[in-house]
Scaffold this active site. Structure first.
Site, PDB file in Angstrom:
ATOM      1  CE  LYS A  40      -9.941 -17.046  -8.131  1.00 56.70           C
ATOM      2  NZ  LYS A  40     -11.280 -17.723  -7.330  1.00 56.70           N
ATOM      3  NE  ARG A 138     -17.742 -16.565  -3.389  1.00 56.10           N
ATOM      4  CZ  ARG A 138     -16.467 -16.817  -3.576  1.00 56.10           C
ATOM      5  NH1 ARG A 138     -15.400 -15.990  -3.147  1.00 56.10           N
ATOM      6  NH2 ARG A 138     -15.987 -17.765  -4.450  1.00 56.10           N
ATOM      7  CG  HIS A 167     -15.510 -21.935  -3.066  1.00 54.06           C
ATOM      8  ND1 HIS A 167     -14.540 -22.510  -3.676  1.00 54.06           N
ATOM      9  CD2 HIS A 167     -15.120 -20.686  -2.887  1.00 54.06           C
ATOM     10  CE1 HIS A 167     -13.567 -21.740  -3.493  1.00 54.06           C
ATOM     11  NE2 HIS A 167     -13.812 -20.718  -2.804  1.00 54.06           N
ATOM     12  NE  ARG A 225     -14.083 -24.383  -8.251  1.00 54.27           N
ATOM     13  CZ  ARG A 225     -15.029 -24.983  -7.507  1.00 54.27           C
ATOM     14  NH1 ARG A 225     -15.762 -26.000  -7.814  1.00 54.27           N
ATOM     15  NH2 ARG A 225     -15.246 -24.476  -6.264  1.00 54.27           N
ATOM     16  CE1 TYR A 264       7.950  12.102  -1.441  1.00 55.12           C
ATOM     17  CE2 TYR A 264       7.584   9.843  -1.753  1.00 55.12           C
ATOM     18  CZ  TYR A 264       7.642  11.203  -2.365  1.00 55.12           C
ATOM     19  OH  TYR A 264       7.663  11.275  -3.758  1.00 55.12           O
ATOM     20  CB  CYS A 312       8.420   6.141  -3.344  1.00 54.10           C
ATOM     21  SG  CYS A 312       9.727   6.794  -2.046  1.00 54.10           S
ATOM     22  CG  MET A 313       3.607   5.592  -7.528  1.00 55.59           C
ATOM     23  SD  MET A 313       3.129   6.836  -8.629  1.00 55.59           S
ATOM     24  CE  MET A 313       1.706   7.460  -7.594  1.00 55.59           C
ATOM     25  CG  ASP A 314       7.523   5.865  -9.361  1.00 53.17           C
ATOM     26  OD1 ASP A 314       6.538   5.015  -9.757  1.00 53.17           O
ATOM     27  OD2 ASP A 314       7.329   6.914  -9.363  1.00 53.17           O
TER      28      ASP A 314
END
Ligand code: PLP
Length: 371
Positions: A40, A138, A167, A225, A264, A312-314
């Protein structure tokens, strides 16, 4: 699926020979039982199609995913093994379960009824595993309410009850509770009419149960699993090898002077006369949360360096100290996975390794090696 033809100098290396190693460690450990590989969330960020293809060649013939979309992606890329969807499917997707020969999860009597009606509408029967809630709180039918439901659905034309599972919420730390869950699960299995019991799949063991709860992979259980252990991370087993290494390259090295600041909000101020700062082309859009800003470390040529200033973002910056020495633009940098354990990287932003793996974003290419 991830881009493999990429121009980026930030990437995730996925070592498939470690996957082979982890799979065989698990197989040795569980004796004659079978592995249902959990792929998954894009195989926890490793790329579900690549991982499933590789595992199919290693004779794994059952996969588990979280959503119908994930199952369809595997089918569309040629995975022919059995695929179990661990949760419910929207009514409008139920036809696809038949089209793609998927195994779905019965979570309640009302959901079972719906699946049964749909299947009969198409003149078919749907393959299902029944999920029993033995203590996770759950999805699933409560263990103490399962008897009547199981006896009822066993006779329905639209459903082929091929298995049952449960589970663990705390297999790593609570052996006693896990054993109680196993007792509950095995007891519920007895409620199914006997003719269904042979060739019937029963599974409960997630990764940590493999190393901490031996009865979870003994009779009457038929499958285990695991997810995380396949990917080489465990808080218990020392024998596994982590597949994922997150890497980048220095894009710029600059000298800052005492009193000057980095990034920043100017959260990092240079204290010495001069400091070499390396700019790395990786940021929060790639999976390095700002929450850990100034706490991360990276490994360059075998040595650790502190990350400084706000992520930062990048981009993010690393201090190389007074002089960069032999380090230069283009030098490879490890963010985590080999010399720096993923658990340590995860803790800097209050996360767990699962989250880190799933959190490496789509724009980071996965590069497969060692197949
Ligand atoms: C994700 C998941 C697993 C795999 O868990 P790991 O801890 O990664 O081994 C097994 N079963 C279910 C129901 C899951 O949701």
């Amino acid at each position: 699926m991830f881009v493999t033809d990429s121009f980026r100098s930030t990437w995730v290396e996925v070592n498939l020979s470690f996957l082979r190693h982890n799979l065989s460690r698990i197989r040795e450990h569980i004796g004659g039982k079978s592995v249902m590989a959990v792929v998954k969330a894009d195989a926890y960020g490793h790329g579900a199609v690549e991982i499933a293809k590789f595992l199919e060649k290693e004779n794994v013939n059952f996969f588990a995913v979280a959503t119908l979309d994930e199952a369809i992606e595997l089918r569309e890329h040629g995975i022919t093994s059995d695929i179990l969807i661990l949760g419910p499917v929207e009514e409008r997707g139920m036809k696809e379960l038949l089209v793609h020969d998927l195994v779905s999860t019965v979570i309640s009597d009302s959901y079972a009824r719906l699946l049964n009606e749909k299947a009969k509408m198409f003149g078919k029967s749907l393959r299902v595993h029944v999920k029993i809630d033995t203590g996770m709180g759950r999805l699933g039918i409560r263990y103490d309410e399962a008897k009547a439901i199981l006896e009822e659905i066993a006779g329905w034309e639209g459903l082929r009850v091929e298995g049952m599972f449960s589970h663990f919420p705390s297999a790593d730390v609570d052996r006693e509770f896990s054993e109680e869950q196993i007792r509950r699960c095995v007891e519920v299995r007895e409620y199914l009419p006997p003719y269904r019991r042979d060739a019937f799949f029963l599974h409960i063991a997630n990764s940590e149960a493999l190393w901490n709860v031996p009865s979870s992979y003994k009779d009457p259980f038929t499958h285990v699993r695991p997810g995380l252990s396949l990917y080489g991370v465990s808080s218990t087993s020392k024998e596994l090898l982590p597949l994922m290494v997150f890497k980048t390259r220095i894009v710029q090295i600059k000298r800052l002077r005492r009193g000057e600041t980095v990034s920043y909000l100017r959260q990092y101020t240079v204290q010495r006369e001069r400091e070499a700062i390396a700019v790395l082309p990786v940021g929060y859009a790639d999976g390095v949360p700002t929450l850990g800003s100034g706490k991360y470390e990276v490994v360059i040529e075998g040595k650790r360096y502190p990350q400084v200033g706000r992520v930062c973002m990048d981009y993010m910056m690393v201090s190389l100290g007074e002089s960069p020495g032999t380090l230069q633009e283009g030098t490879e940098v490890e963010i985590f996975g080999h010399s720096l354990p993923i658990g340590e990287f995860a803790a800097k932003s209050g996360r767990i390794p699962y989250e880190v793996m799933c959190g490496v974003s789509k724009r980071v290419p996965r590069v497969y090696k060692g197949a």
